[in-house]
Design an enzyme around this catalytic site. Structure first.
Site, short mmCIF file in Angstrom:
data_model
loop_
_atom_site.label_atom_id
_atom_site.label_comp_id
_atom_site.label_asym_id
_atom_site.label_seq_id
_atom_site.Cartn_x
_atom_site.Cartn_y
_atom_site.Cartn_z
N GLY A 1 -15.18 5.11 5.86
CA GLY A 1 -14.12 4.27 5.32
C GLY A 1 -14.20 4.09 3.82
O GLY A 1 -13.79 3.04 3.31
N HIS B 1 9.18 -6.86 -20.49
CA HIS B 1 9.71 -7.55 -19.31
C HIS B 1 10.96 -6.81 -18.82
O HIS B 1 11.77 -6.36 -19.63
CB HIS B 1 10.08 -9.00 -19.67
CG HIS B 1 10.80 -9.72 -18.58
ND1 HIS B 1 10.14 -10.26 -17.50
CD2 HIS B 1 12.14 -9.98 -18.40
CE1 HIS B 1 11.03 -10.84 -16.70
NE2 HIS B 1 12.25 -10.68 -17.22
#
Length: 469
Positions: free
Chosen positions: A185, A448
Protein backbone atom coordinates in the site's frame (compact mmCIF):
# COMPACT_ATOMS: atom_id res chain seq x y z
CA UNK A 1 29.91 -12.65 -31.29
CA UNK A 2 31.97 -10.37 -33.46
CA UNK A 3 34.48 -8.13 -31.79
CA UNK A 4 35.10 -4.63 -33.10
CA UNK A 5 38.39 -2.88 -32.66
CA UNK A 6 36.53 0.36 -31.94
CA UNK A 7 38.08 2.23 -29.04
CA UNK A 8 37.32 5.76 -28.06
CA UNK A 9 37.91 8.21 -25.29
CA UNK A 10 35.39 10.58 -23.74
CA UNK A 11 35.62 13.15 -21.00
CA UNK A 12 32.49 11.85 -19.27
CA UNK A 13 30.71 8.53 -19.69
CA UNK A 14 27.18 8.17 -18.30
CA UNK A 15 25.71 4.71 -17.74
CA UNK A 16 21.91 4.80 -17.80
CA UNK A 17 19.60 7.26 -19.60
CA UNK A 18 16.90 7.89 -16.99
CA UNK A 19 16.18 11.38 -15.58
CA UNK A 20 19.47 11.43 -13.69
CA UNK A 21 21.53 10.06 -16.55
CA UNK A 22 20.22 12.19 -19.37
CA UNK A 23 20.30 15.34 -17.23
CA UNK A 24 23.93 15.02 -16.19
CA UNK A 25 24.97 14.03 -19.73
CA UNK A 26 23.29 17.06 -21.27
CA UNK A 27 24.57 19.50 -18.64
CA UNK A 28 28.20 18.37 -18.97
CA UNK A 29 28.05 18.27 -22.78
CA UNK A 30 26.74 21.85 -22.93
CA UNK A 31 30.15 23.05 -21.74
CA UNK A 32 31.82 21.53 -24.79
CA UNK A 33 33.15 18.37 -23.16
CA UNK A 34 32.89 15.04 -24.96
CA UNK A 35 30.09 12.98 -23.41
CA UNK A 36 28.64 9.57 -24.21
CA UNK A 37 25.62 7.90 -22.61
CA UNK A 38 25.11 4.14 -22.58
CA UNK A 39 21.64 2.57 -22.45
CA UNK A 40 20.91 -1.16 -22.60
CA UNK A 41 17.14 -0.84 -22.86
CA UNK A 42 14.98 2.21 -23.68
CA UNK A 43 16.20 5.81 -23.90
CA UNK A 44 14.70 7.74 -21.01
CA UNK A 45 14.91 4.81 -18.62
CA UNK A 46 12.17 3.34 -16.45
CA UNK A 47 10.60 6.71 -15.60
CA UNK A 48 9.93 7.69 -19.19
CA UNK A 49 9.00 4.29 -20.58
CA UNK A 50 7.59 2.02 -17.88
CA UNK A 51 7.19 4.14 -14.74
CA UNK A 52 6.40 7.81 -14.04
CA UNK A 53 5.16 8.91 -17.45
CA UNK A 54 2.97 5.95 -18.48
CA UNK A 55 1.47 5.66 -14.99
CA UNK A 56 0.53 9.35 -14.91
CA UNK A 57 -0.93 9.08 -18.41
CA UNK A 58 -3.18 6.21 -17.32
CA UNK A 59 -4.08 7.97 -14.08
CA UNK A 60 -5.11 11.05 -16.10
CA UNK A 61 -7.28 8.87 -18.37
CA UNK A 62 -8.94 7.27 -15.33
CA UNK A 63 -9.80 10.75 -14.01
CA UNK A 64 -11.37 11.64 -17.38
CA UNK A 65 -13.42 8.47 -17.38
CA UNK A 66 -14.62 9.03 -13.81
CA UNK A 67 -15.59 12.62 -14.64
CA UNK A 68 -17.48 11.52 -17.75
CA UNK A 69 -19.20 8.77 -15.79
CA UNK A 70 -20.24 11.16 -13.01
CA UNK A 71 -21.36 13.81 -15.50
CA UNK A 72 -23.47 11.26 -17.36
CA UNK A 73 -25.00 10.02 -14.13
CA UNK A 74 -25.80 13.53 -12.91
CA UNK A 75 -26.95 15.33 -16.04
CA UNK A 76 -27.94 12.86 -18.75
CA UNK A 77 -31.53 11.61 -19.00
CA UNK A 78 -30.24 8.19 -19.98
CA UNK A 79 -26.88 7.42 -18.38
CA UNK A 80 -24.53 5.10 -20.24
CA UNK A 81 -22.53 2.88 -17.90
CA UNK A 82 -19.92 1.66 -20.37
CA UNK A 83 -16.40 0.61 -19.40
CA UNK A 84 -13.64 2.36 -21.36
CA UNK A 85 -11.98 0.68 -24.33
CA UNK A 86 -8.70 -0.03 -22.56
CA UNK A 87 -6.82 -0.81 -25.76
CA UNK A 88 -7.56 2.73 -26.94
CA UNK A 89 -6.55 4.08 -23.52
CA UNK A 90 -3.25 2.24 -23.87
CA UNK A 91 -2.72 3.86 -27.28
CA UNK A 92 -3.07 7.28 -25.64
CA UNK A 93 -0.49 6.25 -23.05
CA UNK A 94 1.93 4.99 -25.71
CA UNK A 95 1.61 8.27 -27.62
CA UNK A 96 2.58 10.18 -24.47
CA UNK A 97 5.50 7.86 -23.78
CA UNK A 98 6.78 8.08 -27.34
CA UNK A 99 6.63 11.88 -27.24
CA UNK A 100 8.60 12.00 -24.00
CA UNK A 101 11.17 9.45 -25.18
CA UNK A 102 11.67 11.40 -28.40
CA UNK A 103 12.12 14.53 -26.31
CA UNK A 104 14.90 12.90 -24.31
CA UNK A 105 16.68 11.78 -27.50
CA UNK A 106 16.36 15.29 -28.93
CA UNK A 107 17.75 16.86 -25.75
CA UNK A 108 20.78 14.57 -25.83
CA UNK A 109 21.36 15.12 -29.54
CA UNK A 110 21.08 18.91 -29.32
CA UNK A 111 23.48 18.91 -26.36
CA UNK A 112 26.07 16.93 -28.33
CA UNK A 113 25.80 13.72 -26.33
CA UNK A 114 26.64 10.49 -28.16
CA UNK A 115 24.07 7.74 -27.48
CA UNK A 116 25.45 4.21 -27.39
CA UNK A 117 23.12 1.23 -27.16
CA UNK A 118 24.36 -1.79 -25.20
CA UNK A 119 25.30 -3.05 -21.77
CA UNK A 120 28.23 -1.47 -19.97
CA UNK A 121 30.75 -3.57 -18.03
CA UNK A 122 33.74 -2.13 -16.21
CA UNK A 123 37.14 -3.42 -17.27
CA UNK A 124 39.10 -1.00 -15.09
CA UNK A 125 38.27 2.19 -13.24
CA UNK A 126 38.91 4.16 -16.44
CA UNK A 127 37.52 1.80 -19.08
CA UNK A 128 34.28 0.00 -19.89
CA UNK A 129 33.23 -2.47 -22.54
CA UNK A 130 29.87 -1.87 -24.23
CA UNK A 131 28.35 -5.21 -25.17
CA UNK A 132 26.01 -5.07 -28.14
CA UNK A 133 24.32 -7.79 -30.20
CA UNK A 134 27.28 -8.50 -32.47
CA UNK A 135 30.14 -6.40 -31.16
CA UNK A 136 31.97 -5.03 -28.15
CA UNK A 137 33.13 -1.42 -28.02
CA UNK A 138 35.74 -0.23 -25.53
CA UNK A 139 35.49 3.27 -24.12
CA UNK A 140 38.00 5.04 -21.92
CA UNK A 141 36.83 7.93 -19.75
CA UNK A 142 38.07 10.63 -17.42
CA UNK A 143 34.83 10.73 -15.43
CA UNK A 144 31.99 8.25 -15.18
CA UNK A 145 28.46 8.69 -13.79
CA UNK A 146 26.57 5.52 -12.89
CA UNK A 147 22.80 6.01 -13.10
CA UNK A 148 21.48 2.50 -13.63
CA UNK A 149 18.25 2.90 -11.67
CA UNK A 150 16.26 0.20 -9.91
CA UNK A 151 13.82 -2.63 -10.51
CA UNK A 152 10.73 -3.98 -8.76
CA UNK A 153 11.17 -6.45 -5.91
CA UNK A 154 9.18 -9.68 -6.16
CA UNK A 155 7.74 -11.63 -3.25
CA UNK A 156 10.02 -14.31 -1.83
CA UNK A 157 9.83 -17.50 -3.89
CA UNK A 158 7.11 -15.90 -6.06
CA UNK A 159 8.72 -14.47 -9.21
CA UNK A 160 6.86 -12.24 -11.63
CA UNK A 161 4.76 -14.21 -14.12
CA UNK A 162 1.90 -13.69 -16.56
CA UNK A 163 -0.50 -13.04 -13.68
CA UNK A 164 1.88 -11.94 -10.91
CA UNK A 165 2.86 -8.49 -12.09
CA UNK A 166 5.33 -5.74 -11.35
CA UNK A 167 4.28 -2.16 -12.01
CA UNK A 168 5.82 -2.43 -15.48
CA UNK A 169 3.47 -5.20 -16.62
CA UNK A 170 0.50 -3.64 -14.81
CA UNK A 171 0.88 -0.54 -16.98
CA UNK A 172 0.63 -2.57 -20.18
CA UNK A 173 -2.44 -4.77 -19.67
CA UNK A 174 -4.67 -4.99 -22.72
CA UNK A 175 -7.89 -5.29 -20.74
CA UNK A 176 -9.15 -3.89 -17.46
CA UNK A 177 -8.97 -6.67 -14.83
CA UNK A 178 -12.28 -7.63 -13.32
CA UNK A 179 -10.48 -8.35 -10.04
CA UNK A 180 -7.06 -7.06 -9.00
CA UNK A 181 -5.09 -7.70 -5.82
CA UNK A 182 -2.43 -5.09 -5.00
CA UNK A 183 0.25 -6.30 -2.60
CA UNK A 184 1.74 -3.23 -0.95
CA UNK A 185 0.00 0.00 0.00
CA UNK A 186 2.82 2.41 -0.79
CA UNK A 187 2.56 5.16 -3.39
CA UNK A 188 2.86 2.88 -6.44
CA UNK A 189 0.25 0.45 -5.15
CA UNK A 190 -2.18 3.22 -4.26
CA UNK A 191 -1.73 5.10 -7.54
CA UNK A 192 -2.21 2.06 -9.77
CA UNK A 193 -4.81 0.40 -7.57
CA UNK A 194 -6.93 3.55 -7.54
CA UNK A 195 -6.47 4.01 -11.28
CA UNK A 196 -7.81 0.52 -12.01
CA UNK A 197 -10.63 0.97 -9.48
CA UNK A 198 -11.72 4.12 -11.35
CA UNK A 199 -11.65 2.14 -14.60
CA UNK A 200 -13.98 -0.49 -13.12
CA UNK A 201 -11.78 -3.12 -11.47
CA UNK A 202 -12.69 -4.68 -8.14
CA UNK A 203 -9.49 -3.89 -6.21
CA UNK A 204 -8.15 -5.32 -2.96
CA UNK A 205 -5.09 -3.76 -1.34
CA UNK A 206 -3.04 -5.91 1.05
CA UNK A 207 -0.64 -3.84 3.15
CA UNK A 208 1.67 -5.44 5.74
CA UNK A 209 1.85 -2.27 7.83
CA UNK A 210 -0.76 -0.66 10.01
CA UNK A 211 -1.70 1.86 7.33
CA UNK A 212 -1.43 2.53 3.63
CA UNK A 213 1.07 5.23 2.64
CA UNK A 214 3.01 4.81 5.91
CA UNK A 215 5.43 7.64 5.11
CA UNK A 216 2.63 10.21 5.51
CA UNK A 217 0.70 11.41 8.56
CA UNK A 218 -2.72 9.87 9.13
CA UNK A 219 -4.63 13.11 8.48
CA UNK A 220 -3.16 13.26 4.96
CA UNK A 221 -4.15 9.67 4.24
CA UNK A 222 -7.80 9.91 5.33
CA UNK A 223 -9.11 11.78 2.24
CA UNK A 224 -7.42 9.21 -0.01
CA UNK A 225 -8.86 6.32 1.99
CA UNK A 226 -12.31 7.89 1.69
CA UNK A 227 -12.00 8.07 -2.10
CA UNK A 228 -10.76 4.49 -2.27
CA UNK A 229 -13.70 3.28 -0.22
CA UNK A 230 -16.09 5.19 -2.48
CA UNK A 231 -14.75 3.04 -5.32
CA UNK A 232 -15.32 -0.05 -3.15
CA UNK A 233 -11.59 -0.74 -2.81
CA UNK A 234 -11.04 -3.29 -0.04
CA UNK A 235 -8.09 -2.10 2.10
CA UNK A 236 -6.65 -4.72 4.44
CA UNK A 237 -3.75 -3.77 6.71
CA UNK A 238 -1.51 -6.04 8.78
CA UNK A 239 -1.89 -8.40 5.83
CA UNK A 240 0.98 -10.76 4.99
CA UNK A 241 0.93 -12.75 1.75
CA UNK A 242 1.91 -16.37 2.25
CA UNK A 243 1.47 -17.79 -1.24
CA UNK A 244 0.10 -16.96 -4.66
CA UNK A 245 -1.15 -19.90 -6.72
CA UNK A 246 -1.41 -19.17 -10.42
CA UNK A 247 -3.99 -21.03 -12.48
CA UNK A 248 -4.94 -20.74 -16.12
CA UNK A 249 -7.50 -17.94 -15.80
CA UNK A 250 -6.98 -16.61 -12.27
CA UNK A 251 -4.80 -16.55 -9.19
CA UNK A 252 -5.43 -17.48 -5.58
CA UNK A 253 -3.76 -15.30 -2.96
CA UNK A 254 -3.28 -16.83 0.49
CA UNK A 255 -2.52 -14.36 3.27
CA UNK A 256 -2.82 -13.72 6.99
CA UNK A 257 -4.37 -10.77 8.78
CA UNK A 258 -3.57 -10.64 12.52
CA UNK A 259 -2.80 -14.37 12.35
CA UNK A 260 -6.07 -15.31 10.65
CA UNK A 261 -5.63 -17.20 7.38
CA UNK A 262 -7.51 -15.81 4.39
CA UNK A 263 -7.80 -16.43 0.66
CA UNK A 264 -8.88 -14.25 -2.24
CA UNK A 265 -9.34 -14.90 -5.96
CA UNK A 266 -8.32 -12.42 -8.66
CA UNK A 267 -7.29 -12.08 -12.29
CA UNK A 268 -3.92 -10.54 -11.42
CA UNK A 269 -1.74 -9.72 -8.44
CA UNK A 270 0.24 -6.47 -8.63
CA UNK A 271 3.33 -6.57 -6.40
CA UNK A 272 4.46 -3.15 -5.16
CA UNK A 273 6.63 -3.89 -2.13
CA UNK A 274 9.65 -1.82 -3.11
CA UNK A 275 12.49 -1.51 -5.58
CA UNK A 276 16.04 -2.88 -5.69
CA UNK A 277 19.02 -0.83 -6.97
CA UNK A 278 20.60 -2.10 -10.20
CA UNK A 279 24.10 -2.47 -8.82
CA UNK A 280 24.43 -6.23 -9.07
CA UNK A 281 24.87 -8.33 -12.18
CA UNK A 282 27.47 -7.96 -14.87
CA UNK A 283 28.25 -4.24 -14.60
CA UNK A 284 31.24 -5.16 -12.42
CA UNK A 285 31.25 -2.58 -9.63
CA UNK A 286 32.98 -5.09 -7.35
CA UNK A 287 35.68 -5.52 -9.97
CA UNK A 288 36.79 -1.90 -9.62
CA UNK A 289 36.27 -1.67 -5.86
CA UNK A 290 33.08 0.43 -5.67
CA UNK A 291 31.71 0.22 -2.12
CA UNK A 292 28.08 -0.80 -1.59
CA UNK A 293 25.79 -0.73 1.44
CA UNK A 294 24.11 -3.85 2.82
CA UNK A 295 21.04 -3.01 0.73
CA UNK A 296 23.05 -2.73 -2.47
CA UNK A 297 23.24 1.07 -2.72
CA UNK A 298 26.45 2.73 -3.85
CA UNK A 299 28.19 4.62 -1.05
CA UNK A 300 28.75 8.25 -2.04
CA UNK A 301 29.83 11.50 -0.43
CA UNK A 302 28.04 14.87 -0.52
CA UNK A 303 29.11 15.35 -4.16
CA UNK A 304 28.00 11.82 -5.15
CA UNK A 305 31.58 10.66 -5.57
CA UNK A 306 32.07 6.94 -4.96
CA UNK A 307 35.10 5.39 -3.31
CA UNK A 308 36.77 6.30 -6.62
CA UNK A 309 36.58 10.12 -6.84
CA UNK A 310 36.26 10.27 -10.65
CA UNK A 311 33.30 7.87 -10.64
CA UNK A 312 29.94 9.21 -9.45
CA UNK A 313 26.62 7.50 -8.65
CA UNK A 314 23.15 9.08 -8.65
CA UNK A 315 19.47 8.21 -8.59
CA UNK A 316 17.91 5.01 -7.28
CA UNK A 317 21.29 3.35 -6.79
CA UNK A 318 22.19 5.73 -3.94
CA UNK A 319 20.35 5.92 -0.63
CA UNK A 320 17.21 8.00 -0.31
CA UNK A 321 13.75 7.91 -1.85
CA UNK A 322 13.57 6.46 -5.37
CA UNK A 323 12.29 9.61 -7.03
CA UNK A 324 12.94 10.91 -10.53
CA UNK A 325 13.22 14.51 -9.33
CA UNK A 326 15.75 13.45 -6.69
CA UNK A 327 17.83 11.86 -9.46
CA UNK A 328 17.60 15.05 -11.52
CA UNK A 329 18.71 17.14 -8.55
CA UNK A 330 21.69 14.84 -7.98
CA UNK A 331 22.53 15.00 -11.69
CA UNK A 332 22.77 18.77 -11.55
CA UNK A 333 25.08 18.56 -8.51
CA UNK A 334 27.37 16.08 -10.31
CA UNK A 335 27.36 18.13 -13.51
CA UNK A 336 28.44 21.12 -11.45
CA UNK A 337 31.28 19.17 -9.86
CA UNK A 338 32.50 17.82 -13.20
CA UNK A 339 32.33 21.33 -14.64
CA UNK A 340 34.52 22.69 -11.85
CA UNK A 341 31.98 23.97 -9.31
CA UNK A 342 32.06 23.15 -5.62
CA UNK A 343 28.49 21.83 -5.59
CA UNK A 344 27.28 19.70 -2.66
CA UNK A 345 24.04 17.92 -1.82
CA UNK A 346 21.36 19.47 0.35
CA UNK A 347 18.20 17.38 0.77
CA UNK A 348 16.36 20.00 2.81
CA UNK A 349 13.55 20.47 0.31
CA UNK A 350 12.82 17.33 -1.70
CA UNK A 351 9.05 17.10 -2.25
CA UNK A 352 7.29 13.76 -1.85
CA UNK A 353 4.21 13.30 -4.03
CA UNK A 354 1.55 10.62 -4.38
CA UNK A 355 -0.57 10.95 -7.53
CA UNK A 356 -3.60 9.55 -5.78
CA UNK A 357 -7.08 11.07 -5.69
CA UNK A 358 -6.82 13.49 -4.00
CA UNK A 359 -3.08 13.97 -4.42
CA UNK A 360 -0.73 14.09 -1.44
CA UNK A 361 2.44 16.17 -1.33
CA UNK A 362 4.88 17.13 1.40
CA UNK A 363 8.24 18.80 1.84
CA UNK A 364 10.62 19.09 4.79
CA UNK A 365 10.94 16.95 7.90
CA UNK A 366 7.79 15.92 9.74
CA UNK A 367 6.77 17.31 13.11
CA UNK A 368 8.03 14.34 15.11
CA UNK A 369 11.54 14.60 13.67
CA UNK A 370 11.67 18.36 14.19
CA UNK A 371 10.58 18.00 17.82
CA UNK A 372 13.11 15.21 18.39
CA UNK A 373 15.80 17.71 17.37
CA UNK A 374 14.61 20.11 20.04
CA UNK A 375 13.15 22.57 17.56
CA UNK A 376 10.15 24.52 18.84
CA UNK A 377 7.49 24.61 16.14
CA UNK A 378 4.08 26.10 15.40
CA UNK A 379 1.60 24.66 12.91
CA UNK A 380 -1.29 26.10 10.93
CA UNK A 381 -3.88 24.37 8.76
CA UNK A 382 -6.45 25.63 6.28
CA UNK A 383 -8.99 23.56 4.34
CA UNK A 384 -10.24 23.80 0.75
CA UNK A 385 -13.86 23.60 1.90
CA UNK A 386 -14.75 27.22 1.07
CA UNK A 387 -12.09 27.90 -1.55
CA UNK A 388 -13.75 29.26 -4.70
CA UNK A 389 -11.59 27.36 -7.17
CA UNK A 390 -11.99 24.08 -5.28
CA UNK A 391 -15.76 24.59 -5.20
CA UNK A 392 -15.82 25.18 -8.96
CA UNK A 393 -13.83 21.97 -9.47
CA UNK A 394 -16.16 20.13 -7.05
CA UNK A 395 -13.00 19.04 -5.21
CA UNK A 396 -13.22 20.64 -1.78
CA UNK A 397 -11.68 17.80 0.21
CA UNK A 398 -8.24 18.30 1.71
CA UNK A 399 -6.10 20.95 3.35
CA UNK A 400 -2.73 22.72 3.53
CA UNK A 401 -0.67 22.34 6.70
CA UNK A 402 2.43 24.41 7.46
CA UNK A 403 5.11 23.91 10.10
CA UNK A 404 7.20 26.91 11.14
CA UNK A 405 9.81 27.77 13.74
CA UNK A 406 8.09 29.12 16.86
CA UNK A 407 10.42 32.11 17.24
CA UNK A 408 11.68 32.72 13.72
CA UNK A 409 8.53 32.03 11.74
CA UNK A 410 10.69 30.28 9.14
CA UNK A 411 8.83 27.66 7.14
CA UNK A 412 10.30 24.26 8.01
CA UNK A 413 7.83 21.85 6.43
CA UNK A 414 4.54 21.68 4.60
CA UNK A 415 2.00 19.10 3.53
CA UNK A 416 -0.95 19.25 1.19
CA UNK A 417 -3.76 16.88 0.29
CA UNK A 418 -6.02 18.09 -2.53
CA UNK A 419 -6.48 18.07 -6.26
CA UNK A 420 -3.21 19.32 -7.86
CA UNK A 421 -1.23 19.06 -4.63
CA UNK A 422 1.71 17.95 -6.80
CA UNK A 423 1.83 21.43 -8.36
CA UNK A 424 1.04 23.45 -5.24
CA UNK A 425 3.91 21.93 -3.24
CA UNK A 426 6.57 23.63 -5.41
CA UNK A 427 5.89 27.05 -3.92
CA UNK A 428 6.37 25.66 -0.44
CA UNK A 429 9.46 23.69 -1.43
CA UNK A 430 11.00 26.96 -2.66
CA UNK A 431 10.03 28.66 0.61
CA UNK A 432 11.70 25.91 2.66
CA UNK A 433 14.79 26.00 0.44
CA UNK A 434 15.13 29.79 0.74
CA UNK A 435 14.40 29.94 4.46
CA UNK A 436 11.32 32.09 3.85
CA UNK A 437 8.95 32.90 6.69
CA UNK A 438 5.21 32.35 6.76
CA UNK A 439 4.87 36.14 6.72
CA UNK A 440 6.72 36.15 3.38
CA UNK A 441 4.03 33.81 2.03
CA UNK A 442 1.27 36.06 3.37
CA UNK A 443 2.83 39.11 1.73
CA UNK A 444 3.11 37.35 -1.64
CA UNK A 445 0.09 38.19 -3.81
CA UNK A 446 -1.66 35.00 -4.92
CA UNK A 447 -4.13 35.07 -7.83
CA UNK A 448 -7.87 34.63 -7.30
CA UNK A 449 -9.66 32.31 -7.62
CA UNK A 450 -6.99 29.62 -7.26
CA UNK A 451 -6.22 26.69 -5.02
CA UNK A 452 -3.04 28.50 -3.94
CA UNK A 453 -5.07 30.91 -1.82
CA UNK A 454 -5.41 28.13 0.75
CA UNK A 455 -1.62 28.26 1.16
CA UNK A 456 -1.96 31.89 2.22
CA UNK A 457 -4.76 31.06 4.65
CA UNK A 458 -2.61 28.33 6.23
CA UNK A 459 0.24 30.85 6.52
CA UNK A 460 -2.08 33.31 8.25
CA UNK A 461 -3.18 30.63 10.73
CA UNK A 462 0.46 29.76 11.45
CA UNK A 463 1.51 33.41 11.80
CA UNK A 464 -1.33 34.13 14.23
CA UNK A 465 -0.14 31.30 16.47
CA UNK A 466 3.44 32.58 16.32
CA UNK A 467 2.29 36.00 17.48
CA UNK A 468 0.40 34.44 20.39
CA UNK A 469 3.37 32.29 21.43
Amino acid sequence: MGNSDAKKHVHTLVIGSGPGGYTVAAEVAKTGKSVAIVERDQIGGVCTNTGCIPSKALIAESHKYEQAFNYSKQYMESSLFILPNFKEVQKVKETVVEKQSTGVKTLLSMSGVEIIRGEARFNTDTEVSIHQANSVTTIKFDNCVIATGSRSISLKNMPFTRRILSSKEALSLEEIPERLVVVGGGYIGIELGQMYAKMGSQVTILEAGRSILPEFDSDLIKPVEKKLLEKKVDIQTNAFVQEIVEKQNQIEVYYKVDGEEKRIFADFALITIGRRPNTDGSIGLDKIGISLTDRGHVQVDSQYKTSLPHIFAIGDIVEGPALAHKATYEANIVAGVINGKNSIADYQAIPLVVFSDPEIASVGENEAILKSKGIEIVTGKSRFMINGRASALQATEGFVKLVAGKKSGTLLAASIVCVEASSLISELALAVEMGATVEDIILTIHPHPTLSEVVVEAAKMTFARIEKA
